[in-house]
Write a protein that holds these residues in place. Structure first.
Motif, PDB file in Angstrom:
ATOM      1  N   UNK A 112       0.836  -1.205   0.000  1.00 25.14           N
ATOM      2  CA  UNK A 112       0.000   0.000   0.000  1.00 25.14           C
ATOM      3  C   UNK A 112       0.869   1.253   0.000  1.00 25.14           C
ATOM      4  N   UNK A 113       1.978   1.203   0.715  1.00 27.32           N
ATOM      5  CA  UNK A 113       2.895   2.351   0.712  1.00 27.32           C
ATOM      6  C   UNK A 113       3.562   2.515  -0.647  1.00 27.32           C
ATOM      7  N   UNK A 114       3.835   1.411  -1.360  1.00 30.97           N
ATOM      8  CA  UNK A 114       4.343   1.500  -2.736  1.00 30.97           C
ATOM      9  C   UNK A 114       3.302   2.185  -3.621  1.00 30.97           C
ATOM     10  N   UNK A 115       2.039   1.778  -3.473  1.00 30.58           N
ATOM     11  CA  UNK A 115       0.957   2.401  -4.235  1.00 30.58           C
ATOM     12  C   UNK A 115       0.908   3.895  -3.936  1.00 30.58           C
ATOM     13  N   UNK A 116       0.980   4.230  -2.645  1.00 31.94           N
ATOM     14  CA  UNK A 116       0.913   5.641  -2.252  1.00 31.94           C
ATOM     15  C   UNK A 116       2.041   6.432  -2.926  1.00 31.94           C
ATOM     16  N   UNK A 117       3.260   5.903  -2.903  1.00 28.25           N
ATOM     17  CA  UNK A 117       4.413   6.578  -3.513  1.00 28.25           C
ATOM     18  C   UNK A 117       4.153   6.842  -4.999  1.00 28.25           C
ATOM     19  N   UNK A 118       3.676   5.833  -5.720  1.00 27.74           N
ATOM     20  CA  UNK A 118       3.432   5.979  -7.155  1.00 27.74           C
ATOM     21  C   UNK A 118       2.279   6.952  -7.414  1.00 27.74           C
ATOM     22  N   UNK A 119       1.216   6.866  -6.626  1.00 26.35           N
ATOM     23  CA  UNK A 119       0.068   7.742  -6.847  1.00 26.35           C
ATOM     24  C   UNK A 119       0.385   9.198  -6.525  1.00 26.35           C
ATOM     25  N   UNK A 120       1.230   9.445  -5.529  1.00 23.50           N
ATOM     26  CA  UNK A 120       1.652  10.817  -5.223  1.00 23.50           C
ATOM     27  C   UNK A 120       2.405  11.397  -6.424  1.00 23.50           C
ATOM     28  N   UNK A 121       3.305  10.617  -7.000  1.00 26.45           N
ATOM     29  CA  UNK A 121       4.048  11.089  -8.174  1.00 26.45           C
ATOM     30  C   UNK A 121       3.121  11.246  -9.380  1.00 26.45           C
ATOM     31  N   UNK A 122       2.177  10.340  -9.530  1.00 26.48           N
ATOM     32  CA  UNK A 122       1.215  10.432 -10.631  1.00 26.48           C
ATOM     33  C   UNK A 122       0.415  11.727 -10.515  1.00 26.48           C
ATOM     34  N   UNK A 123       0.026  12.058  -9.299  1.00 26.59           N
ATOM     35  CA  UNK A 123      -0.714  13.302  -9.057  1.00 26.59           C
ATOM     36  C   UNK A 123       0.176  14.519  -9.332  1.00 26.59           C
ATOM     37  N   UNK A 124       1.409  14.466  -8.876  1.00 26.88           N
ATOM     38  CA  UNK A 124       2.350  15.574  -9.071  1.00 26.88           C
ATOM     39  C   UNK A 124       2.534  15.883 -10.555  1.00 26.88           C
ATOM     40  N   UNK A 125       2.610  14.832 -11.380  1.00 30.12           N
ATOM     41  CA  UNK A 125       2.814  15.010 -12.815  1.00 30.12           C
ATOM     42  C   UNK A 125       1.497  15.185 -13.579  1.00 30.12           C
ATOM     43  N   UNK A 126       0.380  15.272 -12.831  1.00 27.39           N
ATOM     44  CA  UNK A 126      -0.951  15.479 -13.423  1.00 27.39           C
ATOM     45  C   UNK A 126      -1.301  14.401 -14.455  1.00 27.39           C
ATOM     46  N   UNK A 127      -1.018  13.162 -14.087  1.00 26.33           N
ATOM     47  CA  UNK A 127      -1.342  12.025 -14.941  1.00 26.33           C
ATOM     48  C   UNK A 127      -2.502  11.250 -14.331  1.00 26.33           C
TER      49      UNK A 127
END
Length: 136
Positions: A112-127
């Motif tokens: 879940x923390x791996x998911x969180x890390x990827x989703x935070x970056x996905x949000x940052x890059x507006x993807x």
């Protein structure tokens, strides 16, 4: 045959590592769905969508009929904020109630923390993103 729930980010190369393990999440998906419902957040599989690449992988792994791969709907893409709401609610619960999943709690939390890390970056890059499934 072990399943894995992994993240697909929209576009060819999002510019960051999107690898997530996803094996513990796949093994415990039914219980996590019930937990998400009780926490009043979207279950992880609500973010599932099949795209051509993931379906080709399934066919290469011997799952499915090649004929239905030609009739796939367009993949659905989701806002990372929606996924983060679910992932963070599940993390909070598991941190507060670590015995909930017994010996699976730590692997689930890690993923879940791996998911969180990827989703935070996905949000940052507006993807946008979705989940896919792999069987090995």
């Amino acid at each position: 045959m072990a399943a894995s729930l992994y993240i697909v980010v929209e576009g060819e190369d999002p510019g960051f590592d999107i690898f997530v393990n996803g094996h513990a999440l796949a093994r415990n998906e039914d219980a996590l769905e019930q937990l998400a419902d009780s926490l009043q957040v979207a279950p992880l599989l609500q973010f599932f969508s099949a795209d051509e690449n993931s379906m080709c992988l399934l066919l290469e792994q011997g799952a499915g009929d090649p004929e239905w791969a030609h009739h796939l709907p367009e993949p659905q893409w989701f806002d990372p904020a929606d996924g983060l709401a679910s992932v963070r609610a599940l993390i909070r619960f598991l941190v507060e109630s670590p015995v909930s999943f017994g010996s699976e709690t730590l692997p689930i939390l890690s993923e879940l923390r791996e998911y969180e890390r990827v989703l935070v970056k996905t949000q940052k890059y507006k993807l946008r993103w979705h989940l896919a499934v792999s069987w090995r």
